[in-house]
Design a protein around this motif. Structure first.
Motif, PDB file in Angstrom:
ATOM      1  N   ALA A 323       0.499  -1.024   4.504  1.00 36.99           N
ATOM      2  CA  ALA A 323      -0.231  -1.278   3.270  1.00 36.99           C
ATOM      3  C   ALA A 323      -1.722  -0.985   3.477  1.00 36.99           C
ATOM      4  O   ALA A 323      -2.261  -1.139   4.581  1.00 36.99           O
ATOM      5  CB  ALA A 323      -0.028  -2.717   2.820  1.00 36.99           C
ATOM      6  N   ALA A 324      -2.378  -0.592   2.384  1.00 35.43           N
ATOM      7  CA  ALA A 324      -3.792  -0.248   2.469  1.00 35.43           C
ATOM      8  C   ALA A 324      -4.686  -1.471   2.567  1.00 35.43           C
ATOM      9  O   ALA A 324      -5.826  -1.384   3.036  1.00 35.43           O
ATOM     10  CB  ALA A 324      -4.188   0.590   1.243  1.00 35.43           C
ATOM     11  N   HIS A 325      -4.179  -2.616   2.143  1.00 33.33           N
ATOM     12  CA  HIS A 325      -5.025  -3.814   2.074  1.00 33.33           C
ATOM     13  C   HIS A 325      -4.266  -5.006   2.633  1.00 33.33           C
ATOM     14  O   HIS A 325      -3.078  -5.179   2.370  1.00 33.33           O
ATOM     15  CB  HIS A 325      -5.413  -4.083   0.612  1.00 33.33           C
ATOM     16  N   THR A 326      -4.948  -5.854   3.398  1.00 33.60           N
ATOM     17  CA  THR A 326      -4.356  -7.104   3.883  1.00 33.60           C
ATOM     18  C   THR A 326      -5.277  -8.274   3.544  1.00 33.60           C
ATOM     19  O   THR A 326      -6.500  -8.114   3.434  1.00 33.60           O
ATOM     20  CB  THR A 326      -4.117  -7.084   5.404  1.00 33.60           C
ATOM     21  N   HIS A 327      -4.676  -9.417   3.370  1.00 35.82           N
ATOM     22  CA  HIS A 327      -5.432 -10.644   3.084  1.00 35.82           C
ATOM     23  C   HIS A 327      -4.791 -11.770   3.890  1.00 35.82           C
ATOM     24  O   HIS A 327      -3.564 -11.932   3.866  1.00 35.82           O
ATOM     25  CB  HIS A 327      -5.385 -10.976   1.591  1.00 35.82           C
ATOM     26  N   VAL A 328      -5.593 -12.543   4.574  1.00 39.72           N
ATOM     27  CA  VAL A 328      -5.091 -13.612   5.437  1.00 39.72           C
ATOM     28  C   VAL A 328      -5.255 -14.968   4.756  1.00 39.72           C
ATOM     29  O   VAL A 328      -6.324 -15.278   4.212  1.00 39.72           O
ATOM     30  CB  VAL A 328      -5.815 -13.617   6.799  1.00 39.72           C
ATOM     31  N   VAL A 329      -4.187 -15.761   4.774  1.00 36.21           N
ATOM     32  CA  VAL A 329      -4.216 -17.140   4.302  1.00 36.21           C
ATOM     33  C   VAL A 329      -4.324 -18.027   5.529  1.00 36.21           C
ATOM     34  O   VAL A 329      -3.488 -17.956   6.435  1.00 36.21           O
ATOM     35  CB  VAL A 329      -2.941 -17.486   3.498  1.00 36.21           C
ATOM     36  N   GLU A 330      -5.362 -18.876   5.555  1.00 38.47           N
ATOM     37  CA  GLU A 330      -5.621 -19.692   6.735  1.00 38.47           C
ATOM     38  C   GLU A 330      -5.129 -21.120   6.554  1.00 38.47           C
ATOM     39  O   GLU A 330      -5.021 -21.623   5.433  1.00 38.47           O
ATOM     40  CB  GLU A 330      -7.127 -19.701   7.037  1.00 38.47           C
ATOM     41  N   ARG A 356      10.291  -5.308  -7.900  1.00 39.81           N
ATOM     42  CA  ARG A 356      10.128  -4.625  -9.184  1.00 39.81           C
ATOM     43  C   ARG A 356       9.926  -5.607 -10.321  1.00 39.81           C
ATOM     44  O   ARG A 356      10.494  -6.688 -10.321  1.00 39.81           O
ATOM     45  CB  ARG A 356      11.374  -3.787  -9.508  1.00 39.81           C
ATOM     46  N   THR A 357       9.144  -5.182 -11.327  1.00 33.90           N
ATOM     47  CA  THR A 357       9.041  -5.897 -12.583  1.00 33.90           C
ATOM     48  C   THR A 357       9.981  -5.294 -13.612  1.00 33.90           C
ATOM     49  O   THR A 357      10.581  -5.997 -14.414  1.00 33.90           O
ATOM     50  CB  THR A 357       7.597  -5.858 -13.106  1.00 33.90           C
ATOM     51  N   ARG A 358      10.109  -3.967 -13.584  1.00 31.18           N
ATOM     52  CA  ARG A 358      11.034  -3.251 -14.469  1.00 31.18           C
ATOM     53  C   ARG A 358      12.010  -2.467 -13.608  1.00 31.18           C
ATOM     54  O   ARG A 358      11.690  -2.070 -12.490  1.00 31.18           O
ATOM     55  CB  ARG A 358      10.278  -2.296 -15.390  1.00 31.18           C
ATOM     56  N   LYS A 359      13.200  -2.195 -14.141  1.00 31.22           N
ATOM     57  CA  LYS A 359      14.234  -1.579 -13.318  1.00 31.22           C
ATOM     58  C   LYS A 359      13.859  -0.176 -12.855  1.00 31.22           C
ATOM     59  O   LYS A 359      14.356   0.300 -11.828  1.00 31.22           O
ATOM     60  CB  LYS A 359      15.579  -1.565 -14.053  1.00 31.22           C
ATOM     61  N   GLU A 360      12.946   0.489 -13.584  1.00 32.43           N
ATOM     62  CA  GLU A 360      12.559   1.852 -13.199  1.00 32.43           C
ATOM     63  C   GLU A 360      11.364   1.875 -12.250  1.00 32.43           C
ATOM     64  O   GLU A 360      10.938   2.940 -11.799  1.00 32.43           O
ATOM     65  CB  GLU A 360      12.250   2.689 -14.442  1.00 32.43           C
ATOM     66  N   ASP A 361      10.804   0.708 -11.917  1.00 29.86           N
ATOM     67  CA  ASP A 361       9.629   0.651 -11.047  1.00 29.86           C
ATOM     68  C   ASP A 361       9.963   1.095  -9.628  1.00 29.86           C
ATOM     69  O   ASP A 361      11.073   0.889  -9.134  1.00 29.86           O
ATOM     70  CB  ASP A 361       9.074  -0.777 -10.981  1.00 29.86           C
ATOM     71  N   ALA A 362       8.955   1.693  -8.976  1.00 29.28           N
ATOM     72  CA  ALA A 362       9.053   1.974  -7.539  1.00 29.28           C
ATOM     73  C   ALA A 362       8.495   0.778  -6.782  1.00 29.28           C
ATOM     74  O   ALA A 362       7.700   0.001  -7.302  1.00 29.28           O
ATOM     75  CB  ALA A 362       8.259   3.226  -7.197  1.00 29.28           C
ATOM     76  N   VAL A 363       8.927   0.618  -5.543  1.00 25.04           N
ATOM     77  CA  VAL A 363       8.381  -0.445  -4.701  1.00 25.04           C
ATOM     78  C   VAL A 363       7.327   0.139  -3.774  1.00 25.04           C
ATOM     79  O   VAL A 363       7.313   1.339  -3.504  1.00 25.04           O
ATOM     80  CB  VAL A 363       9.486  -1.144  -3.866  1.00 25.04           C
ATOM     81  N   GLN A 364       6.443  -0.720  -3.296  1.00 23.61           N
ATOM     82  CA  GLN A 364       5.500  -0.338  -2.250  1.00 23.61           C
ATOM     83  C   GLN A 364       6.158  -0.627  -0.907  1.00 23.61           C
ATOM     84  O   GLN A 364       6.476  -1.781  -0.606  1.00 23.61           O
ATOM     85  CB  GLN A 364       4.204  -1.138  -2.371  1.00 23.61           C
ATOM     86  N   LEU A 388      -0.941 -11.200   3.867  1.00 19.16           N
ATOM     87  CA  LEU A 388      -0.457 -10.530   2.667  1.00 19.16           C
ATOM     88  C   LEU A 388      -0.776  -9.040   2.763  1.00 19.16           C
ATOM     89  O   LEU A 388      -1.908  -8.657   3.085  1.00 19.16           O
ATOM     90  CB  LEU A 388      -1.111 -11.125   1.420  1.00 19.16           C
ATOM     91  N   HIS A 389       0.218  -8.205   2.464  1.00 17.91           N
ATOM     92  CA  HIS A 389       0.072  -6.753   2.567  1.00 17.91           C
ATOM     93  C   HIS A 389       0.330  -6.121   1.207  1.00 17.91           C
ATOM     94  O   HIS A 389       1.356  -6.410   0.564  1.00 17.91           O
ATOM     95  CB  HIS A 389       1.084  -6.184   3.575  1.00 17.91           C
ATOM     96  N   THR A 390      -0.576  -5.238   0.766  1.00 21.35           N
ATOM     97  CA  THR A 390      -0.383  -4.575  -0.523  1.00 21.35           C
ATOM     98  C   THR A 390      -1.253  -3.324  -0.615  1.00 21.35           C
ATOM     99  O   THR A 390      -2.289  -3.225   0.076  1.00 21.35           O
ATOM    100  CB  THR A 390      -0.727  -5.525  -1.692  1.00 21.35           C
ATOM    101  N   ASP A 391      -0.846  -2.394  -1.450  1.00 22.99           N
ATOM    102  CA  ASP A 391      -1.667  -1.226  -1.772  1.00 22.99           C
ATOM    103  C   ASP A 391      -2.528  -1.484  -2.998  1.00 22.99           C
ATOM    104  O   ASP A 391      -3.353  -0.639  -3.361  1.00 22.99           O
ATOM    105  CB  ASP A 391      -0.777   0.005  -2.030  1.00 22.99           C
ATOM    106  N   THR A 392      -2.313  -2.611  -3.652  1.00 21.64           N
ATOM    107  CA  THR A 392      -3.027  -2.925  -4.887  1.00 21.64           C
ATOM    108  C   THR A 392      -3.744  -4.271  -4.704  1.00 21.64           C
ATOM    109  O   THR A 392      -3.155  -5.334  -4.943  1.00 21.64           O
ATOM    110  CB  THR A 392      -2.055  -2.983  -6.079  1.00 21.64           C
TER     111      THR A 392
END
Length: 429
Positions: A323-330, A356-364, A388-392
């Motif tokens: 993932a492009a972005h990470t966030h740490v929960v302490e 997915r939120t919709r059935k046609e969505d792609a996953v990261q 936490l790992h995410t591209d968004t």
């Protein structure tokens, strides 16, 4: 006259039992496209709220099987056995289990699905491996079973097409948790798959669709009854899912953890459940004299994994997406991690892009949550608990909202951590 969609919807909405003609017609009409998604959504919600009796569920399952073809595995020389999980958080067991059981001498045709709600999907996980493909023809499945002994793939277009349509619809219409729809979905694919034996992993807990033991047992017994009625050797393990399984929830994160297990490491709970399910599968396959724990430790299962991934176009040695972005929960304070709720972690991973939120969505493929501490472990204030790992990056706020009440750190003297319960809660045979 044939039934109509509105008649069937109204009947179930009003708590009536659907007859065989209504069930056969609506399943096949939906498969053909004569019943619209919004009509089947209404019927699925009616089933969720009103239920189905065992005869209705059995008939619905048969209609789903008959909507497509039946895979013939009679040419496979090894005993065929499969496993299905009802879905959980961090449940990557299929990935190490399939090559392990194959390395023990059975053939494992694992026709898998994609994510449902807050739970992960095996195909979504494996598609994070560069080049790996989920779609195989019937001939390719049989060839790979003969050559490797293991295959994890999507159901072919011809296997239970009614379920493929309804499966995606349930994910986005809040109707996943219906016992009749879960049971018929699982068993229609497994019956059409043509295996001799089946082991079911019915999850129970906050992160499962079945929240309590009574619900889980009801589903397990329904699944076993449908399987036996269709000539399968079948049993079910009811397993805990109130804490995430392993330390990773998310697609590539779970693949990486599975490879650790196959290489002789990985989280102890993942290893324990993998071996327990392998023993039950080998019992059905007539291979009880083989010790899966020894085979796992020997490296033979990892070799089978590499061959299985390569046979489907994947590079087992390639780097996995990050993932492009990470966030740490302490940790907010020092003490012992008392709770880590599976559902909260699953929703967080989903909001980060792993689902997915919709059935046609792609996953990261790189999205998800890494659990850096598990219940019962000592932590100090400021120590990383979750990653936490995410591209968004804007998705992090929603994930943090999901996690806000999802973990707690207890003072050892006033609020000691609860000991983790057993993984296998019951067995239905």
């Amino acid at each position: 006259m044939a039934p109509t969609a509105i008649e069937v919807i109204r009947a179930k909405r009003d708590g009536q039992r659907l007859d065989d003609e209504q069930i056969d017609w609506v399943v096949h009409a939906y498969t053909r496209g004569d019943v619209a998604d919004e009509q089947m959504s209404a019927l699925a919600m009616a089933v969720l709220l009103r239920g189905m009796d065992p005869d209705e569920t059995a008939r619905w399952t048969r209609a789903m099987v008959r909507s497509g073809e039946h895979l013939n595995l009679s040419t496979v020389s090894r005993p065929t056995v499969d496993k299905h999980s009802t879905g959980g958080v961090g449940d990557k067991i299929t990935l190490p289990l399939t090559p392990l059981v194959a390395a023990c001498g059975a053939a494992v045709p694992q026709l898998s699905g994609r994510g449902l709600g807050h739970t992960g999907g095996t195909l979504d996980k494996l598609e994070s491996i560069p080049g790996w493909r989920a779609s195989l023809s019937t001939d390719q499945i049989r060839t790979q079973l003969a050559d490797v002994g293991a295959v994890i793939c999507a159901a072919t277009d011809g296997i239970a097409p009614a379920d493929r349509k309804l499966y995606a619809l349930r994910d986005v219409t809040g109707t996943v948790e219906s016992v009749p729809l879960i049971a018929s979905s699982i068993m229609s694919k497994k019956i059409a798959e043509g295996v001799q034996s089946l082991v079911l992993d019915v999850k129970c807990g906050t992160g499962a669709f079945m929240k309590d033991a009574a619900q889980a047992k009801e589903l397990a017994e329904a699944l076993v009854a449908i399987g036996r009625g269709n000539g399968l050797n079948v049993s079910a393990l009811i397993t805990g899912m109130s804490v995430p399984l392993g330390r990773a929830a998310g697609n590539a994160l779970e693949v990486s953890e599975s490879v650790e297990v196959l290489r002789g490491g990985g989280p102890s709970d993942v290893v324990e459940l993998t071996v327990a399910l392998a023993r039950e599968m080998l019992r059905h396959a007539g291979l009880s004299d083989v010790d899966p724990a020894q085979v796992l430790a020997s490296g033979r299962a990892y070799e089978t994994w590499q061959r299985m991934i390569a046979a489907q176009g994947g590079d087992p040695d390639a780097d996995l997406p990050r993932a492009a972005h990470t966030h740490v929960v302490e940790a907010p304070t020092s003490g012992t991690l008392a709770t880590l709720d599976a559902y909260a972690v699953g929703v967080a991973a989903w909001r980060l892009g792993a689902g997915r939120t919709r059935k046609e969505d792609a996953v990261q493929h790189g999205a998800g949550v890494r659990c850096l501490a598990k219940p019962g472990e000592k932590v100090v204030a400021g120590q990383p608990l979750l990653e936490l790992h995410t591209d968004t990056p804007h998705a992090v706020e929603g994930a943090l909202d999901a996690l806000r009440e999802g973990y707690s750190v207890g003072n050892d003297s006033t609020s000691p951590a609860r000991e983790p319960g057993p993984l296998v809660l019951d067995t239905i045979r």
